[in-house]
Design a protein around this motif. Structure first.
Motif, PDB file in Angstrom:
ATOM      1  N   VAL A 195       0.727  -0.993  -0.031  1.00  0.00           N
ATOM      2  CA  VAL A 195       0.015   0.126  -0.184  1.00  0.00           C
ATOM      3  C   VAL A 195       0.769   1.149   0.125  1.00  0.00           C
ATOM      4  N   ASP A 196       1.667   1.189   0.859  1.00  0.00           N
ATOM      5  CA  ASP A 196       3.120   2.206   0.674  1.00  0.00           C
ATOM      6  C   ASP A 196       4.188   1.822   0.000  1.00  0.00           C
ATOM      7  N   GLU A 197       4.998   2.366  -0.210  1.00  0.00           N
ATOM      8  CA  GLU A 197       6.469   1.894  -0.929  1.00  0.00           C
ATOM      9  C   GLU A 197       7.451   2.182  -0.065  1.00  0.00           C
ATOM     10  N   LEU A 198       8.497   1.462   0.008  1.00  0.00           N
ATOM     11  CA  LEU A 198       9.731   1.523   0.838  1.00  0.00           C
ATOM     12  C   LEU A 198      10.878   1.454  -0.167  1.00  0.00           C
ATOM     13  N   SER A 199      11.724   2.421  -0.335  1.00  0.00           N
ATOM     14  CA  SER A 199      12.967   2.440  -1.368  1.00  0.00           C
ATOM     15  C   SER A 199      14.066   3.045  -0.349  1.00  0.00           C
ATOM     16  N   ILE A 200      14.965   2.329   0.026  1.00  0.00           N
ATOM     17  CA  ILE A 200      16.087   2.632   0.749  1.00  0.00           C
ATOM     18  C   ILE A 200      17.274   2.035   0.656  1.00  0.00           C
ATOM     19  N   CYS A 243      -1.184 -17.218   8.676  1.00  0.00           N
ATOM     20  CA  CYS A 243      -0.473 -16.860   9.749  1.00  0.00           C
ATOM     21  C   CYS A 243       0.227 -15.560   9.712  1.00  0.00           C
ATOM     22  N   ALA A 244       0.001 -14.805   8.728  1.00  0.00           N
ATOM     23  CA  ALA A 244       0.879 -13.571   8.435  1.00  0.00           C
ATOM     24  C   ALA A 244       0.746 -12.624   9.594  1.00  0.00           C
ATOM     25  N   ASN A 245       1.969 -11.872   9.950  1.00  0.00           N
ATOM     26  CA  ASN A 245       1.589 -10.947  11.182  1.00  0.00           C
ATOM     27  C   ASN A 245       2.835  -9.744  11.043  1.00  0.00           C
ATOM     28  N   SER A 246       3.171  -9.402   9.888  1.00  0.00           N
ATOM     29  CA  SER A 246       4.380  -8.430   9.726  1.00  0.00           C
ATOM     30  C   SER A 246       4.118  -7.526   8.593  1.00  0.00           C
ATOM     31  N   PRO A 247       2.954  -6.526   8.836  1.00  0.00           N
ATOM     32  CA  PRO A 247       2.689  -5.760   7.653  1.00  0.00           C
ATOM     33  C   PRO A 247       3.748  -4.310   7.581  1.00  0.00           C
ATOM     34  N   LEU A 248       3.981  -3.972   8.799  1.00  0.00           N
ATOM     35  CA  LEU A 248       4.522  -2.776   8.926  1.00  0.00           C
ATOM     36  C   LEU A 248       6.263  -2.732   9.026  1.00  0.00           C
ATOM     37  N   LEU A 249       6.736  -1.734   8.311  1.00  0.00           N
ATOM     38  CA  LEU A 249       8.264  -1.847   8.255  1.00  0.00           C
ATOM     39  C   LEU A 249       8.632  -0.161   8.217  1.00  0.00           C
ATOM     40  N   LEU A 250       9.246   0.171   9.072  1.00  0.00           N
ATOM     41  CA  LEU A 250       9.769   1.659   9.043  1.00  0.00           C
ATOM     42  C   LEU A 250       8.783   2.539   8.815  1.00  0.00           C
ATOM     43  N   ARG A 252       6.031   2.036   7.195  1.00  0.00           N
ATOM     44  CA  ARG A 252       5.186   1.725   5.948  1.00  0.00           C
ATOM     45  C   ARG A 252       4.350   0.558   5.965  1.00  0.00           C
ATOM     46  N   GLU A 253       3.169   0.600   5.496  1.00  0.00           N
ATOM     47  CA  GLU A 253       2.355  -0.526   5.405  1.00  0.00           C
ATOM     48  C   GLU A 253       2.579  -1.341   3.984  1.00  0.00           C
ATOM     49  N   LEU A 254       3.233  -2.401   3.916  1.00  0.00           N
ATOM     50  CA  LEU A 254       3.933  -3.195   2.938  1.00  0.00           C
ATOM     51  C   LEU A 254       3.269  -4.344   2.592  1.00  0.00           C
ATOM     52  N   TRP A 255       3.766  -5.512   2.820  1.00  0.00           N
ATOM     53  CA  TRP A 255       2.971  -6.786   2.405  1.00  0.00           C
ATOM     54  C   TRP A 255       2.549  -7.310   3.916  1.00  0.00           C
ATOM     55  N   ASN A 256       1.597  -8.243   3.818  1.00  0.00           N
ATOM     56  CA  ASN A 256       0.901  -8.774   5.074  1.00  0.00           C
ATOM     57  C   ASN A 256       2.170  -9.690   5.920  1.00  0.00           C
ATOM     58  N   GLU A 257       2.987 -10.123   5.017  1.00  0.00           N
ATOM     59  CA  GLU A 257       4.185 -10.828   5.664  1.00  0.00           C
ATOM     60  C   GLU A 257       5.596 -10.095   5.137  1.00  0.00           C
ATOM     61  N   THR A 258       5.606  -8.826   5.400  1.00  0.00           N
ATOM     62  CA  THR A 258       6.754  -8.417   4.772  1.00  0.00           C
ATOM     63  C   THR A 258       8.223  -8.911   5.183  1.00  0.00           C
ATOM     64  N   GLY A 469      -2.781 -11.779  12.403  1.00  0.00           N
ATOM     65  CA  GLY A 469      -2.078 -10.839  13.094  1.00  0.00           C
ATOM     66  C   GLY A 469      -1.929  -9.393  12.172  1.00  0.00           C
ATOM     67  N   ALA A 470      -1.677  -9.881  10.963  1.00  0.00           N
ATOM     68  CA  ALA A 470      -1.405  -8.920   9.767  1.00  0.00           C
ATOM     69  C   ALA A 470      -2.786  -8.006   9.757  1.00  0.00           C
ATOM     70  N   GLN A 471      -4.066  -8.666   9.697  1.00  0.00           N
ATOM     71  CA  GLN A 471      -5.172  -7.790   9.299  1.00  0.00           C
ATOM     72  C   GLN A 471      -5.423  -7.037  10.687  1.00  0.00           C
ATOM     73  N   TRP A 472      -5.260  -7.376  11.853  1.00  0.00           N
ATOM     74  CA  TRP A 472      -5.306  -6.749  12.961  1.00  0.00           C
ATOM     75  C   TRP A 472      -4.394  -5.533  12.913  1.00  0.00           C
ATOM     76  N   SER A 473      -3.230  -5.608  12.549  1.00  0.00           N
ATOM     77  CA  SER A 473      -2.110  -4.662  12.894  1.00  0.00           C
ATOM     78  C   SER A 473      -2.643  -3.469  11.699  1.00  0.00           C
ATOM     79  N   ILE A 474      -2.813  -3.919  10.413  1.00  0.00           N
ATOM     80  CA  ILE A 474      -3.290  -3.060   9.337  1.00  0.00           C
ATOM     81  C   ILE A 474      -4.366  -2.148   9.806  1.00  0.00           C
ATOM     82  N   ALA A 475      -5.610  -2.732  10.336  1.00  0.00           N
ATOM     83  CA  ALA A 475      -6.685  -2.161  10.362  1.00  0.00           C
ATOM     84  C   ALA A 475      -6.609  -1.196  11.733  1.00  0.00           C
TER      85      ALA A 475
END
Length: 646
Positions: A195-200, A243-250, A252-258, A469-475
């Motif tokens: 949904v967001d984009e991370l380029s670093i 089982c996905a639980n890792s949607p956020l990094l820095l 940014r909302e990225l993949w459900n299992e980033t 976990g990913a859906q709970w975190s995103i919402a």
């Protein structure tokens, strides 16, 4: 991942060859395989290891009359301000228990669970040991005002915590960093688009340290190894999806299992060029179904991936076999430790008997211990319950469909639509209608306590019908962001995750995150409060356009950049009003003609109190924030006014 205390059971200390972050065996550092004599010596041992494995398979020497399971728990250390805490070595020393080990970053730790035989109350035994060991860690952490959190990616990790000072100060981690950088010849570039984009671009492998997982091990019958391995590949997509639980990094909302994209990119040794070349990543799901026997699986990896690490080896596997011993296959294990399949084949020794197992590496830590145990039971049940008709799975499913399922699950989690046996089906329906009955049959087959299996599989069913976990975190992150700054929202989300985790309730029972109005109290540096989504202009842009845009969007401070992303000036609301008053279209002025070049800068580590003092002293309303001469944000008096104590 210290495999010693899992299901590898090697009698001699052999530190974690199955971990990309550990390359030390005993007191000997595995060297980058560039020295010709060492490389030649090592490759000969590698080839002999494969021959030895083939001989052991032919003679029926690989253990086949028992099944064991094991697990590795990675977890985050956080301050009571909900940010990463870099005191892992101190806590590890205080715990003084061999089940615990360090990780790449000083804000992560790992606990290795004892292997147990797969039957009866094995899942209860593992859960009880995990609770006991984590309680030990919590007690020592609490004495240091530190908390423990189980999560795939800690939401509050920022670029500041990925500096070299956060790397665990041990030679094996420095060696890994130098080895991977040396092979690449350049810094690491991450580009993940959700949904967001991370380029670093980053200068070390520490981006990998954002990942924390719950890794599972299952010992298999050698005669059924390849068939079971292919089945493990086939179920990976739907298992990951639920089982996905890792949607956020820095932030940014990225993949459900980033974690899936992050791990591959953070230690990618491939080199970009102008030539169009097919290069296999060392972090991989695979390219095709496996065939032959277990030795052929290892042969394929040797064929596809060059030797990166080598060490002087004193014993020869073939000679050990001839003398009636059991070889450790050290060269094969070293090479296997530099190839990061999401389902990894492993060889080990248990009580003098060699065995083969699969290591499931794709599942995240958290959201709770009971969620993890449900994931574990679901996966093991599926592995043991493989239905008839899947013996020759290549005739049932196209491998590219299976790989696509895995990637889709990493991207969109439970909302993915899988291609399963030539038909399309949602993860929810595939899990609830087809896979859960298979898992229940598999657990019954190995005589798991029915009450335990029903309890754990019901959690998977409820999660499939409710939230992962990913859906709970995103919402909840989206909800918090409506009324909170990014940093405050991440703090509030992490605080709520911790509070719900302490209840022990599975994630499908978690409620919405309440707003925590006082999370701004936990901000201490400019990096915590700065705005990172910036509107900037160039010096040669038309002043009329720049000032119009400022007026339209009510923007009071606009950094001026050059083509290299370096700040060269600043436009303020005062400049805009002055320009409007004095210019009536007679002159075609540029931004460079009206901006101020006298700009006071801040870095992300500047204390907020210092930023307030500077703004007051110089009577200015903002400070552009730079890192290595690059503009990364801006902080205004409005952003930090609430921190002004007078």
């Amino acid at each position: 991942m210290t495999v010693l205390s899992l299901v590898i059971f090697i009698q001699v200390r052999f530190i974690n060859l199955y971990d990309p972050k550990m390359f030390i065996m005993g007191d000997h550092l595995a060297k980058s395989a560039t020295e010709r004599a060492l490389r030649t010596h090592f490759i000969q041992h590698l080839l002999n290891d494969v021959k030895a494995l083939e001989l052991m398979l032919e003679k029926g020497m690989i253990e086949s009359d028992i099944r064991r399971i094991g697990a590795e728990q990675e977890f985050c250390l956080i301050s009571k301000n909900w940010r990463p805490e870099k005191n892992a070595e101190e806590i590890l020393q205080a715990i003084n228990d061999p089940h615990f080990t360090t990780e790449l970053a000083r804000f992560n730790m790992e606990v290795n669970l004892d292997p147990v035989e797969l039957n009866g109350d094995c899942f209860s035994i593992i859960e009880n040991q995990l609770n006991k060991l984590l309680t030990m860690a919590k007690l020592e952490a609490d004495r240091r005002d530190t908390l423990i959190l189980l999560t795939g990616i800690l939401p509050t990790i920022s670029k500041a915590e990925l500096a070299f000072e956060y790397m665990t100060p041990q030679p094996r981690y420095w060696a890994l960093n130098e080895m991977v950088k040396g092979i690449r010849g350049t810094d690491f570039h991450l580009h993940i688009k959700g949904v967001d984009e991370l380029s670093i671009t980053h200068d070390s492998v520490l981006m990998e340290a954002c990942n924390t997982s719950f890794q599972l091990h299952l010992q298999l019958d050698p005669d059924d190894f390849v068939e079971s391995y292919n089945w493990a590949q086939a179920i990976s997509g739907p298992v990951l999806g639920v089982c996905a639980n890792s949607p956020l990094l820095l932030g940014r909302e990225l993949w459900n299992e980033t974690r899936i994209a992050l791990f591959q990119q953070s230690i990618d040794t491939r080199i970009s060029s102008y030539a169009l070349k097919d290069q296999l990543p060392r972090v991989s799901f695979g390219e095709s179904w496996e065939t032959g026997n277990a030795a052929d699986v290892f042969k394929n990896d040797i064929f596809q991936h060059k030797v990166l690490l080598a060490r002087q080896l004193e014993t020869d596997s073939l000679q050990i076999l001839e003398e009636g011993g059991i070889p450790k296959l050290e060269a094969l294990n070293i090479h296997n430790g530099t190839i990061y399949r999401w389902n990894r084949p492993c060889y080990g020794i248990s009580k003098g008997k060699p065995h083969l197992r699969i290591e499931n590496r794709y599942l995240p830590a958290g959201p709770t211990i009971i969620d993890q145990m449900a994931n574990f039971a679901f996966w093991v049940g599926l592995m043991m319950g493989k239905p008839k008709g899947y013996e020759n799975i290549s005739s049932e499913m196209d491998f590219r469909d299976v790989k696509s399922n895995f990637i889709k699950a990493a991207r969109t989690g439970k909302e993915s639509v899988m291609r399963w046996r030539d038909r399309k089906i949602s993860v929810r329906d595939l899990v609830t209608r087809e896979l859960l009955p298979i898992a229940k049959h598999g657990l019954d087959k190995v005589k798991i306590d029915p009450e335990t299996s029903n309890k754990l599989l019901s959690i998977i069913h409820e999660r499939a019908a409710g939230n992962t976990g990913a859906q709970w975190s995103i919402a909840n992150y989206r909800k918090l962001r409506k009324n909170m700054r990014q940093d405050d929202a991440l703090l509030a989300l992490t605080k709520t995750m911790y509070q719900f985790q302490q209840t022990g309730k599975p994630v499908h029972e978690w409620k919405e995150a309440p707003e925590h109005p006082n999370t701004h109290e936990f901000a201490s540096t400019v990096g915590h409060v700065m705005t990172t989504r910036l509107f900037t202009v160039f010096e040669d842009d038309l002043a009329e356009m720049a000032t119009q845009l400022m007026e339209w969007k009510n923007i009071h401070h606009v950094p001026v950049e050059n083509k290299a992303g370096e700040i060269t000036g600043l436009l303020t609301w005062t400049h805009m009003e002055r320009f409007k008053e004095t210019n009536h279209g007679e002159e075609m002025l540029s931004v460079g003609d009206i901006m101020t070049k006298d700009v006071i800068l801040a870095d992300q580590d500047m204390p907020i109190t210092e930023a307030i003092q500077i703004m007051k002293q110089h009577e200015i309303g903002c400070l552009p924030v730079v890192h290595n001469s690059q503009l990364i944000g801006i902080v205004t008096i409005k952003d930090i006014g609430q921190y002004d104590q007078g």
